[in-house]
Design an enzyme around this catalytic site. Structure first.
Site, mmCIF file in Angstrom:
data_model
loop_
_atom_site.group_PDB
_atom_site.id
_atom_site.type_symbol
_atom_site.label_atom_id
_atom_site.label_comp_id
_atom_site.label_asym_id
_atom_site.label_seq_id
_atom_site.Cartn_x
_atom_site.Cartn_y
_atom_site.Cartn_z
ATOM 1 N N SER A 125 0.809 -1.212 0.000
ATOM 2 C CA SER A 125 0.000 0.000 0.000
ATOM 3 C C SER A 125 0.849 1.273 0.000
ATOM 4 O O SER A 125 1.660 1.484 -0.885
ATOM 5 C CB SER A 125 -0.965 -0.014 1.188
ATOM 6 O OG SER A 125 -1.883 1.050 1.103
ATOM 7 N N HIS A 126 0.675 2.105 1.004
ATOM 8 C CA HIS A 126 1.305 3.425 1.061
ATOM 9 C C HIS A 126 2.681 3.390 1.697
ATOM 10 O O HIS A 126 3.283 4.447 1.925
ATOM 11 C CB HIS A 126 0.410 4.363 1.865
ATOM 12 C CG HIS A 126 0.095 3.856 3.244
ATOM 13 N ND1 HIS A 126 -0.721 2.773 3.450
ATOM 14 C CD2 HIS A 126 0.507 4.250 4.471
ATOM 15 C CE1 HIS A 126 -0.806 2.528 4.740
ATOM 16 N NE2 HIS A 126 -0.060 3.402 5.390
ATOM 17 N N ASP A 185 -1.758 6.952 -3.683
ATOM 18 C CA ASP A 185 -0.697 6.288 -2.948
ATOM 19 C C ASP A 185 -0.059 5.150 -3.736
ATOM 20 O O ASP A 185 -0.251 5.023 -4.947
ATOM 21 C CB ASP A 185 -1.244 5.763 -1.623
ATOM 22 C CG ASP A 185 -2.193 4.583 -1.806
ATOM 23 O OD1 ASP A 185 -2.906 4.550 -2.824
ATOM 24 O OD2 ASP A 185 -2.217 3.690 -0.937
ATOM 25 N N ASP A 208 -0.516 1.870 -4.065
ATOM 26 C CA ASP A 208 -1.321 0.927 -4.848
ATOM 27 C C ASP A 208 -2.590 1.538 -5.415
ATOM 28 O O ASP A 208 -3.441 0.832 -5.953
ATOM 29 C CB ASP A 208 -1.664 -0.310 -4.015
ATOM 30 C CG ASP A 208 -2.573 -0.001 -2.836
ATOM 31 O OD1 ASP A 208 -2.487 1.114 -2.297
ATOM 32 O OD2 ASP A 208 -3.367 -0.877 -2.447
ATOM 33 N N ASP A 214 -5.242 3.172 -4.034
ATOM 34 C CA ASP A 214 -6.557 3.139 -3.407
ATOM 35 C C ASP A 214 -6.818 4.333 -2.489
ATOM 36 O O ASP A 214 -7.938 4.524 -2.022
ATOM 37 C CB ASP A 214 -6.782 1.822 -2.655
ATOM 38 C CG ASP A 214 -5.814 1.591 -1.499
ATOM 39 O OD1 ASP A 214 -4.883 2.409 -1.323
ATOM 40 O OD2 ASP A 214 -5.987 0.581 -0.788
ATOM 41 N N ARG A 215 -5.820 5.160 -2.243
ATOM 42 C CA ARG A 215 -6.001 6.340 -1.400
ATOM 43 C C ARG A 215 -5.925 7.606 -2.234
ATOM 44 O O ARG A 215 -5.428 7.598 -3.355
ATOM 45 C CB ARG A 215 -4.957 6.378 -0.281
ATOM 46 C CG ARG A 215 -5.003 5.162 0.612
ATOM 47 C CD ARG A 215 -4.036 5.254 1.769
ATOM 48 N NE ARG A 215 -4.038 4.016 2.544
ATOM 49 C CZ ARG A 215 -3.871 3.936 3.853
ATOM 50 N NH1 ARG A 215 -3.682 5.035 4.562
ATOM 51 N NH2 ARG A 215 -3.876 2.766 4.465
ATOM 52 N N LYS A 237 -11.334 0.713 -1.802
ATOM 53 C CA LYS A 237 -11.277 2.158 -1.922
ATOM 54 C C LYS A 237 -10.542 2.500 -3.203
ATOM 55 O O LYS A 237 -9.743 1.711 -3.703
ATOM 56 C CB LYS A 237 -10.630 2.798 -0.704
ATOM 57 C CG LYS A 237 -9.312 2.207 -0.236
ATOM 58 C CD LYS A 237 -8.900 2.865 1.070
ATOM 59 C CE LYS A 237 -7.643 2.246 1.669
ATOM 60 N NZ LYS A 237 -7.919 1.029 2.425
#
Length: 610
Positions: free
Chosen positions: A169-170, A334, A336, A338-339, A434
């Site tokens: 992720s982030h 971010d 991946d 999703d943010r 998300k």
């Protein structure tokens, strides 16, 4: 020698295969010891051409368990050098397929990730194990690049069994940084606990890995590769996702706005996965200027940056948006994809406000919601601004634990179609993750609607105008989050355990001018499945509507992150322009005093303030 070292030592031993009796070899130039020897492969040109059929040999590779392969809501995350130990990733992937049993036989799954270091090697390992476990096909994104929401869209549009997403992720990427993997199920949602618990159970007793002896696949070329009854199809990573977004948004209306000469925008992909999507969508489809995309090339180490779209880590974008000649809209996503973070000219939209504003304007501005909202949802720590919108619209608002899977239950039952988290995550039921680019297009849709009658060169309705109009109607929920990253786990536990003692009898605690209403450790019973989630965050709720919350985050790969959330509501228009830190100063001081965080952790300042 502890169990982890024993497992590691055992897994460094020569790996004998039951069918060929060929030992795996170590290549010093690679970060990973290959479990199968690779050989060159000719690939078809064009999407529908295939390699000639070859026999499929499956080898049983002896292994031993590793400690700590517990899969959480965001999958399994560790340092890259942990995953690159021989058999570490393979153990987890085999445990996944073992946990699914006969259900996964003959099925097709998606595979891709955020482009971070080790993903390409990992993709080859996963394909071999998939073939060895009787799957029919793996659909891999070109170059292994697949944003998390795009993976969910791919699973849903192609009706796949599920998919594996390679991402932390982030969190930062690179040989010394983070790596992660998670499984999404057949509606595109993160795996439910009944699956993740089974995965962990199998990781504790695994003794062999079933791998097919097939060559590596060239992931840079779109096409179908056939090995006996098993296929690896390399696909364009944007195509299915873009088709899904076009079912949600009015692309011609967005293009009419974005292509205006007086409507500059900027999108910071942070050298992460959305760099592969920003140009095809924002530039090619919507007509934005090519220089609207910054840091648009996905890199294995994210350019040395921290791909978390907030005011601290997206500082380059923030500095640009605070210039006198800043664009109308600034956004970032971010690692991946999703943010999201939304900025106007010299104006930051808090994620809790962003969720509420999108929900309040969705029916009028986004075709997908023209029939109205089914319901909305937020994670418990997220600011309650959306609660007021839900009440106004006459729809239910679900307050859930942190983790997108809790929203998916409501979405799958037709009770929610807009949801979000204060951690810069917003989305809808078009996918089951998300979605950073979705949020950017939602804001563009609101801006397009508000400016539809404004001639080019006229006075535009801005991001700040939209937020201030929202506060005038609903009041303002001042909200902030303090992140203390990389805290020693024992010290973090001390903070949380101390708070749990306080809530047993909060009457003994001084809360200053705030009168306590209730204090608890948040617990949630899913109204659709009956599943119960306990100890989801310690809440102190006050009679004036103020609150503070503490919880430990599980999204990092090492140490602990303490998150402190503070919120206070005001319906006095004279206060709406007050700086958030000033409006929340009193409640922040009380939260820090009650938690004794500074003394227990040695941290005088948070790592990140949102």
């Amino acid at each position: 020698m502890n169990a982890t070292l024993q497992a590691s030592a055992a897994n460094r031993a020569p790996c004998f295969r039951t069918q060929r009796n060929i030992a795996a070899t170590v290549s010093p130039a690679r970060p990973l010891q290959r479990l199968l020897q690779s050989r060159p492969v000719r690939q078809s040109t064009g999407r529908n051409l295939r390699l000639g059929v070859m026999a499929l040999t499956v080898n049983s590779v002896p292994t031993k368990p590793f400690e700590g392969q517990k899969t959480g809501t965001s999958g399994l995350r560790k340092k890259t050098e942990v995953f690159t130990q021989e058999n570490y990733l393979a153990n987890w992937v085999q445990s996944l397929f073992s946990s699914l049993g006969d259900e996964v036989k003959g099925q097709t799954i998606a595979l891709g990730g955020d482009g971070r270091y080790f993903n390409k090697d990992a993709a080859q390992i996963i394909c071999k194990i998939a073939a060895g476990n009787g799957l029919k096909k793996v659909v891999v994104a070109k170059d292994g690049i697949l944003a998390t929401p795009a993976a969910s869209a791919l699973i849903r549009r192609r009706k796949l069994f599920g998919g594996l997403i390679m991402s932390a992720s982030h969190n930062p990427g690179g040989p010394k940084e983070d790596w992660g993997i998670k499984f999404n199920y057949n509606s595109g949602e993160p795996a439910p606990e009944r699956i993740t618990d089974k995965i962990f159970s199998f990781t504790e007793k695994i003794d062999s890995i079933s791998q097919a002896d097939i060559p590596d696949v060239d992931l840079s070329k779109i096409g179908v590769n056939t090995f006996g009854d098993f296929e690896v199809e390399v696909v364009d990573s944007v195509e299915d996702y873009l088709a899904t977004l076009k079912e949600v948004f009015d692309f011609p209306a967005l293009k009419a706005l974005v292509s205006r000469s007086d409507f500059p925008i900027v999108f910071d992909a942070m050298n992460a996965v959305t760099g592969a999507y920003a140009n095809p969508i924002l530039v090619n489809e919507l007509g934005a200027s090519p220089d609207s995309v910054m840091n648009g090339t996905p890199k294995e180490d994210f350019g040395g940056g921290h791909p978390d779209p907030n005011l601290t880590y997206a500082h380059e974008l923030v500095e640009l948006m605070w210039k006198d000649d800043a664009p109308v809209l600034g956004a970032a996503s971010d690692g991946d994809g999703d943010r999201n973070m939304i900025l106007g000219k010299q104006f930051f939209v808090n994620p809790s406000d962003s969720l509420a504003i999108i929900a309040a304007n969705a029916q009028a501005t986004i075709p997908y919601f023209k029939g109205g909202l089914k319901g909305v949802a937020r994670s418990m720590p997220t600011g309650a601004a959306i609660d007021r919108v839900a009440k106004d619209l006459g729809v239910e608002c679900f307050e859930t634990p942190t983790g997108w899977k809790f929203f998916c239950s409501a979405m799958d039952n037709g009770k929610c179609n807009i949801c979000g988290e204060e951690s810069f995550g917003t989305g809808s039921d078009h996918v089951r993750e998300k979605d950073g680019i979705w949020a950017v297009l939602a804001w563009l849709s609101i801006l397009a609607h508000k400016n539809k009658d404004v001639p080019e060169g006229g006075k535009l309705v801005t991001v700040k105008d939209i937020a201030e109009a929202h506060w005038q109607k609903y009041g303002r929920n001042f909200f902030s989050r303090y992140d203390y990253e990389g805290v020693d786990s024992a010290k973090a536990d001390d903070v949380v355990n101390g708070l749990r003692e306080i809530i047993k009898d909060p009457s003994k605690t001084d809360f200053g001018k705030f009168e306590l209403d209730t204090a608890d450790d948040f617990e949630y019973t899913d109204p659709f499945t009956g599943d119960v989630a306990k100890k989801q965050g310690i809440r102190f709720l006050f009679k004036d509507g103020s609150r503070f919350v503490f919880r430990l985050s599980g999204t990092g790969s090492s140490g602990a992150t303490i998150r402190m959330y503070v919120e206070q509501y005001s319906d006095d228009p004279a206060t709406y322009s007050v700086e958030t830190k000033d409006a929340l100063a009193d409640i922040i001081n009380v939260a820090l005093k009650v938690s004794d965080l500074t003394a227990k952790t040695g941290r005088k300042e948070p790592t990140v303030i949102t």
